[in-house]
Enzyme design. Structure first.
Site, PDB file in Angstrom:
ATOM      1  N   CYS A 118       0.834  -1.202   0.000  1.00  0.00           N
ATOM      2  CA  CYS A 118       0.000   0.000   0.000  1.00  0.00           C
ATOM      3  C   CYS A 118       0.868   1.253   0.000  1.00  0.00           C
ATOM      4  O   CYS A 118       0.584   2.219  -0.716  1.00  0.00           O
ATOM      5  CB  CYS A 118      -0.920  -0.018   1.218  1.00  0.00           C
ATOM      6  SG  CYS A 118      -2.190   1.261   1.202  1.00  0.00           S
ATOM      7  N   CYS A 217      -6.187  -1.909   8.517  1.00  0.00           N
ATOM      8  CA  CYS A 217      -7.299  -0.992   8.249  1.00  0.00           C
ATOM      9  C   CYS A 217      -8.519  -1.726   7.705  1.00  0.00           C
ATOM     10  O   CYS A 217      -9.651  -1.390   8.050  1.00  0.00           O
ATOM     11  CB  CYS A 217      -6.853   0.112   7.297  1.00  0.00           C
ATOM     12  SG  CYS A 217      -6.358  -0.445   5.650  1.00  0.00           S
TER      13      CYS A 217
END
Length: 383
Positions: A118, A217
């Site tokens: 990410c 997340c």
């Protein structure tokens, strides 16, 4: 120039002084998640008289730190600091690069590491591109606990551990290319988390007491990692077997297991059993006594050499095979590149021979190499 505060910790004032002395134009986009770390990063740069603009990536719809709550807190912080705030819709990129990557990996029987991917594919490069194209800003700062050591001769910028060993995030940054690394600023790398909390409270930042997310997340967004996987992967029950093939139990999906796991197997045996392999082709969870889960070597692919040029000869390194694991001594031997590597732009591979046998070496996780405080590079464990 800003007058340093007698109320701030000496370490905080030292950071502001370094930011004031930073060479080049003092304009920066700060990646704001809505948490205390990125909030203080923006405040420190503002206090060092940089022209600061907040930049938040909208990664997912719904609740959670990456979603509505984070966007609201980031916007509120920018209003408090009197700086512009921009929101970039990155939901499609996040879905393609992270969600699909995780679903594919877990379905294949590996334990993927989404955070470093990410950082490379969703966050840092895209933030720099957007800031330069839309705002004419060439630097991005974030609240990561890591440090950078520029090369005065124009060579590689080195990635270093953050001074707070408990919060060091260099493990997740090993995969950043030099073209990105050289344009980043990590003000919190010289601070501890208590320093950050204390200074945020002193400044009255709205996020000073905001709790940290304790999970990935996506897990936070869905309520748990199991809930996330259940939403994307069909139920695939299968067998739990010993290394000799004997069936000792049943499972409800290999994606719910990881290498080294002992608890939650639902298997009664004469001694504790640990997961030693996930067989995606056979849809089997392979278990064994702890002694069989230990190994002395690993093959690492898609290696990114972040702080040094790719070595031609073996070298001694310290290796982290998980974020919270202690560094372990190993001999690193470069291997011939493989063109079929899943990330063709990074064909480098290596073999690690550990000084002591390791437990829970997990395909899909990162092995990150260090020389003291310097992060040399890292890659994904393949075998």
């Amino acid at each position: 120039m800003t007058t340093l505060s007698s109320q701030a910790a000496p370490a905080v004032n030292a950071v502001i002084e370094r930011l004031q002395a930073w060479p080049g134009e003092h304009r920066v986009a700060v990646g704001l998640s809505g948490g205390v770390d990125s909030s203080l990063t923006a405040a420190l740069l503002r206090d060092a008289q940089w022209q600061v603009e907040g930049l938040t990536l909208w990664l997912m719809s719904g609740k959670g730190a990456c979603c509505a709550e984070g966007l609201v807190d980031a916007a509120g912080l920018c209003e408090e600091l009197e700086i512009p705030h921009h929101v970039v819709d990155s939901r499609d990129t996040f879905q393609q690069e992270i969600v699909q990557f995780l679903v594919q990996g877990y379905g294949d029987g590996i334990t993927p590491l989404p955070c470093s991917r990410c950082n490379r594919a969703v966050k840092f490069g895209p933030m720099l591109d957007w800031a330069e194209k839309e705002r004419g800003i060439t630097r991005v700062a974030t609240g990561h606990y890591a440090r950078l050591r520029p090369n005065a001769d124009g060579g590689r910028t080195q990635l270093l551990r953050g001074l707070d060993a408990r919060k060091d995030q260099s493990y997740f940054l090993y995969d950043l290319p030099q073209a990105v690394l050289q344009r980043l600023i990590f003000p919190l790398g010289e601070l501890t988390k208590p320093d950050t909390r204390a200074e945020a409270a002193r400044l009255g930042l709205r996020t000073a007491e905001k709790p940290e997310s304790q999970d990935l997340c996506l897990a936070d967004h869905h309520g748990s990692m199991k809930a996330f996987l259940d939403a994307y992967l069909p139920e695939r029950p299968g067998e739990i077997v010993l290394t000799d093939g004997r069936v000792v139990g049943q499972h409800d999906g290999i994606e719910h297991f990881t290498i080294g796991q002992r608890k939650g197997l639902g298997v009664a045996w004469s001694e504790p059993l640990h997961v030693v392999r996930l067989d995606g082709a056979m849809n089997q969870v392979v278990v064994a006594p702890r002694a069989e889960a230990a190994r002395g070597d690993a093959v690492v692919g898609a290696v990114n050499w972040v702080s040094i040029d790719p070595p031609a000869e073996p070298l001694d390194v310290e290796v982290q095979v998980r974020y919270r694991s202690a560094p372990e001594r190993a001999r690193l031997t470069p291997l011939p590149p493989v063109e079929s590597d899943h990330q063709a732009e990074r064909p480098h591979r290596c073999r690690l021979d550990f000084a002591e046998e390791q437990f829970s070496i997990t395909p899909g996780q990162a092995a990150v190499f260090y020389d003291g405080e310097v992060c040399l590079g890292g890659g994904l464990i393949q075998a």
